[in-house]
Design an enzyme around this catalytic site. Structure first.
Site, PDB file in Angstrom:
ATOM      1  CD1 TRP A 321      -3.017   1.380   0.841  1.00  0.00           C
ATOM      2  CD2 TRP A 321      -1.464   2.456   2.038  1.00  0.00           C
ATOM      3  NE1 TRP A 321      -3.507   2.634   1.151  1.00  0.00           N
ATOM      4  CE2 TRP A 321      -2.571   3.315   1.881  1.00  0.00           C
ATOM      5  CE3 TRP A 321      -0.363   2.911   2.755  1.00  0.00           C
ATOM      6  CZ2 TRP A 321      -2.615   4.593   2.415  1.00  0.00           C
ATOM      7  CZ3 TRP A 321      -0.397   4.187   3.288  1.00  0.00           C
ATOM      8  CH2 TRP A 321      -1.521   5.018   3.119  1.00  0.00           C
ATOM      9  CG  HIS A 322       3.273   2.385   3.330  1.00  0.00           C
ATOM     10  ND1 HIS A 322       2.595   1.403   4.012  1.00  0.00           N
ATOM     11  CD2 HIS A 322       3.221   3.486   4.113  1.00  0.00           C
ATOM     12  CE1 HIS A 322       2.167   1.900   5.162  1.00  0.00           C
ATOM     13  NE2 HIS A 322       2.518   3.158   5.252  1.00  0.00           N
ATOM     14  N   GLY A 323       3.900   1.640  -1.232  1.00  0.00           N
ATOM     15  CA  GLY A 323       4.597   1.933  -2.480  1.00  0.00           C
ATOM     16  C   GLY A 323       4.835   0.700  -3.313  1.00  0.00           C
ATOM     17  CG  PHE A 476       2.830   6.423   0.745  1.00  0.00           C
ATOM     18  CD1 PHE A 476       3.844   5.982  -0.101  1.00  0.00           C
ATOM     19  CD2 PHE A 476       3.157   6.808   2.020  1.00  0.00           C
ATOM     20  CE1 PHE A 476       5.152   5.908   0.342  1.00  0.00           C
ATOM     21  CE2 PHE A 476       4.470   6.733   2.479  1.00  0.00           C
ATOM     22  CZ  PHE A 476       5.463   6.295   1.642  1.00  0.00           C
TER      23      PHE A 476
END
Lengths: 476, 318
Positions: A321-323, A476
């Site tokens: 989800w963050h990257g 993000f």
């Protein structure tokens, strides 16, 4: 539009003033228009993507409510596919394609699928998750579908939390757009104070530490081990102040207008375990994953092994989800592994603590727990900060040498960094352990608390970093 | 309508508190700003002290402008010995053409140097926000030097608003101000009339830089460069633009150097380009790093440059 810009100051003052001058039933229109303007200040065309998901989810919500059985499920799936599909195209397409190419290369084949040259829309993961929570809650029957299109659009687009959260739940936010928020001077000041503290965390602490950290990571091979040990510690403070500073500004800005957004951080620097850390860090995302992924997977209701697998799945997806990079996936996996390891070793650790007598010295015990948690979390963040897995490995290799100087860019920068961290820790320590005692920020005496915030403003002007400084979590 | 939505007493109390808050901030800002200003201009060492000295005090015949490649490469002592002119190096680390032009404007208001050398760097005209951020050292001079205001305001659209604060010009300068007012700062100061020698010798591998990739040039930087040349011309001060050597293997030529040469030629200003001089690029021992000559490199380079400037027709320096 960045919260730490004059552009936002003017925007905020104008919008808030007009907001209180408008009749209650017209305010949603102002907030929606200003949120559109706020978002379009980044990349105007991307408002269309946001518009598309809003339309899909709005109608999906109504159709889900009206239907039953398989059809109800189908509408939910359509909504989720639309949201996740957009996320995949803009955020993960090139990452998946790169890995596919790598796989084909292993078989001596070339990848015919082209790469996309597109910018990631600001805050895509945030508003996508917020939109998804709406249709899921309607599907679960916990929330009636919103019939007012403008109010629903505002739920997704509300400018204080549009690009970096907190990721609100519809039960908490939707009804607030219908409430009558009258002007309350004390509440306005309370909101402004939260914003000032957020700005302090961002400009004085995060951006100052960012200078050191960026310098270390952008000249990886010229730095020594001690520099990276320092950069690893600094990055933990930097990302906390960057993100929680943004959250504070979002919460404060919303509060000024009478909206209550959820708490997103509860002093995670003082977490006593990695498990507790995730209850204090980015709470809106942690609870999102808990409610919409961990529990549907079975949570801890199955076998022990199943619980561990569920935890690992949640944290790997949280990393993703963050990257779109293996560094984030590894970071997520490490944090999942921390939790699994903590559950497995809980009894042994308790026995060990009793054996060496740590339980008899609660303050020392607490200190050790906080420091160990901080070290573990900070080490995992090397993967979060590094541009590639190779870079992260290089950083670990260098750190293990314990060689060199910590002054990678002159002494002044490191003195500023320590001063900034010291000021933050004083305030956070007081709030964590001495909440009820004397306080400058919430002193009953008007002059004391006004002087405190005046000095805070002056410190921001004097030692804040005003040049550049995007919020890390915008990506993000 | 307003009275229905907002209680008048609540509003009155709010504005009263807001007024008190603003007044306290305003007074503390003035007080702290005055103290910072006092100590800033009392400094006896450091980069800010050198900027103040150049802007307010120097009367040198020959002035050198530029970034670290000016501060580390042009030794005033060599220039003074060879030419008989007094010299001061006004170079400052990391500063773009805006800074040099602003300092020039302040100096021209006070006196007329006999000669000016402008050190030019590859990539000087490239578009980047950092060059604008780097104008921060000019902020303390904003109030007392109206001639630089139009340059300083290029820093950002809200710069004039920020400058309403008396503290803002000294943002992040607290430690340098303390250092510049103490014996510690003086001890640390190693400059010789603005020149900061580097003793290190380059030991790494030469990098290859590809200049053929398309680069966006910043028109504001080009305009400042043009203005620098024109102001020298108007004041009838001989100006020489020098691009000192780099220790690199380059593919193509830097777009900024091409543009700077073109502008210099159009205004009949001498541009000495040593950026790819084979004598230097084949001698890594002259370099501290790929951008900066070390002390022995400076000795050789300054003498070569001066000999070239002294060649007939002797239009230079006099």
């Amino acid at each position: 539009m960045l919260f730490n810009s004059f552009h936002f100051v003017f925007f905020f003052v104008i919008v808030t003033t007009v907001y209180f001058l408008l009749p209650y039933n017209k305010r949603w229109l102002l907030l929606l228009a200003s949120s559109c303007y706020f978002y379009m200040a980044f990349v105007p065309i991307y408002i269309l993507i946001l518009g598309f998901t809003i339309v899909v989810d709005y109608f999906a919500g109504i159709l889900i409510e009206k239907s039953t059985g398989k059809r109800r499920r189908l509408y939910l799936i359509i909504s989720l596919v639309a949201n996740i599909g957009i996320l995949c195209i803009f955020k993960y397409y090139n990452f998946i394609n790169t890995n596919f190419s790598f796989l084909l290369h292993g078989f001596g084949l070339s990848n015919p699928i082209p790469y996309l040259s597109i910018l990631l829309p600001i805050g895509l993961s945030f508003h996508t998750f917020q939109a998804m929570s709406y249709t899921i809650e309607v599907y679960r029957g916990k929330l009636p579908a919103e019939r007012h299109f403008g109010i629903y659009a505002l739920y997704v687009m509300f400018y204080p939390q549009l690009v970096a959260g907190p990721i609100e739940r519809p039960q908490n936010l939707l009804h607030q757009f219908r409430e009558k928020h009258s002007f309350d001077g004390d509440r306005v000041f309370e909101g402004i104070k939260i914003m000032i503290w957020g700005l302090f965390k961002k400009l004085v602490v995060a951006d100052r530490l960012g200078i050191y950290v960026d310098n270390a990571y952008s000249h990886l091979h010229q730095q020594d081990g001690m520099t990276f040990i320092m950069a690893t510690i600094f990055f933990s403070f930097q990302i906390y102040c960057d993100f929680s500073g943004y959250s504070d500004m979002a919460i404060g800005a919303a509060k000024v207008m009478g909206f209550n957004l959820m708490t997103n951080f509860k002093r995670p620097l003082f977490a006593k375990s990695t498990g507790e850390f995730w209850k204090r860090w980015h709470i809106s995302l942690s609870t999102w994953f808990k409610d919409y992924l961990y529990f549907p997977l079975g949570g801890n209701r199955g076998s022990v092994a199943r619980t561990y697998i569920n935890l690992m799945i949640v944290f790997v997806i949280s990393g993703l989800w963050h990257g779109a990079n293996w560094t984030y996936i590894i970071w997520g996996a490490i944090n999942g592994a921390y939790l699994v390891f903590a559950i497995i070793t809980k009894k042994y650790r308790e026995k060990m603590g009793a054996l060496i007598g740590l339980n008899k010295v609660p303050r020392l015990n607490l200190f050790i727990q906080i420091v160990v948690t901080f070290i573990l979390i900070s080490l995992s963040r090397v993967f979060f900060r590094a541009r590639s897995v190779e870079d992260a490995v290089t950083v670990f290799e260098k750190m293990l040498t314990f060689k060199g100087s910590i002054f990678n860019d002159g002494t002044a920068i490191i003195i500023y960094c320590f001063l900034a961290m010291f000021m933050l820790l004083i305030v956070e320590f007081k709030r964590e352990f001495y909440m009820g005692s004397f306080s400058f920020s919430h002193n009953k005496n008007f002059w004391v608390r006004t002087s405190y915030y005046s000095i805070l403003v002056l410190l921001i002007i004097l030692v804040g970093v005003f040049d550049g400084g995007q919020f890390i979590y915008f990506q993000f | 309508m307003m009275t229905k939505l907002i209680n008048a007493n609540t509003l009155k109390s709010f504005f009263l508190k807001l007024f008190v808050f603003v007044i306290i901030v305003f007074m503390l800002d003035r007080l702290a700003g005055a103290m910072l200003k006092n100590f800033y201009f009392k400094q006896q060492a450091g980069s800010d002290y050198l900027t103040t000295y150049v802007i307010d005090k120097t009367t040198a015949d020959l002035l050198v402008f530029g970034s670290s490649r000016a501060a580390n490469i042009f030794n005033p002592v060599i220039f003074e010995t060879q030419t008989g002119l007094s010299c001061f190096n006004a170079g400052r680390y990391g500063e773009p053409i805006f800074y040099h032009y602003a300092v020039l404007k302040c100096i021209l208001k006070r006196y007329k140097p006999k000669t000016i050398l402008l050190s030019f760097d590859a990539g000087s005209f490239n578009k980047n926000q950092e060059s604008y951020d780097r104008m921060a050292p000019l902020l303390p001079y904003y109030n007392d030097h109206p001639e630089i205001r139009d340059i300083v305001t290029l820093k950002g659209p809200f710069e004039q608003v920020k400058l309403l604060s008396c503290i803002y010009p000294y943002n992040s300068l607290l430690l340098p101000i303390i250092s510049g007012n103490t014996a510690y700062g003086k001890q640390k100061s190693t400059h010789l009339k603005g020149y900061i020698p580097i003793a290190d010798t380059f030991t790494g591998e030469k990098e290859t830089i590809d200049y053929t990739k398309k680069t966006m040039l910043d028109n504001k930087k080009i305009a400042a460069y043009n203005a620098f040349i024109n102001d020298c011309k108007k004041a009838k001060i001989p100006l020489y633009i020098v691009c000192s050597p780099y220790l690199i293997n380059s593919i193509g030529t830097d777009a900024s150097i091409i543009e700077a040469k073109k502008i210099a030629a159009e205004s009949s200003t001498d541009f000495f380009d040593y950026s790819r001089d084979p004598y230097f690029t084949s001698n890594p021992r002259f370099f501290a790093d790929f951008r900066h000559l070390n002390e022995s490199g400076v000795e050789v380079f300054c003498n070569i440059l001066i000999q070239k400037l002294l060649l007939p027709p002797v239009k230079y320096f006099f």
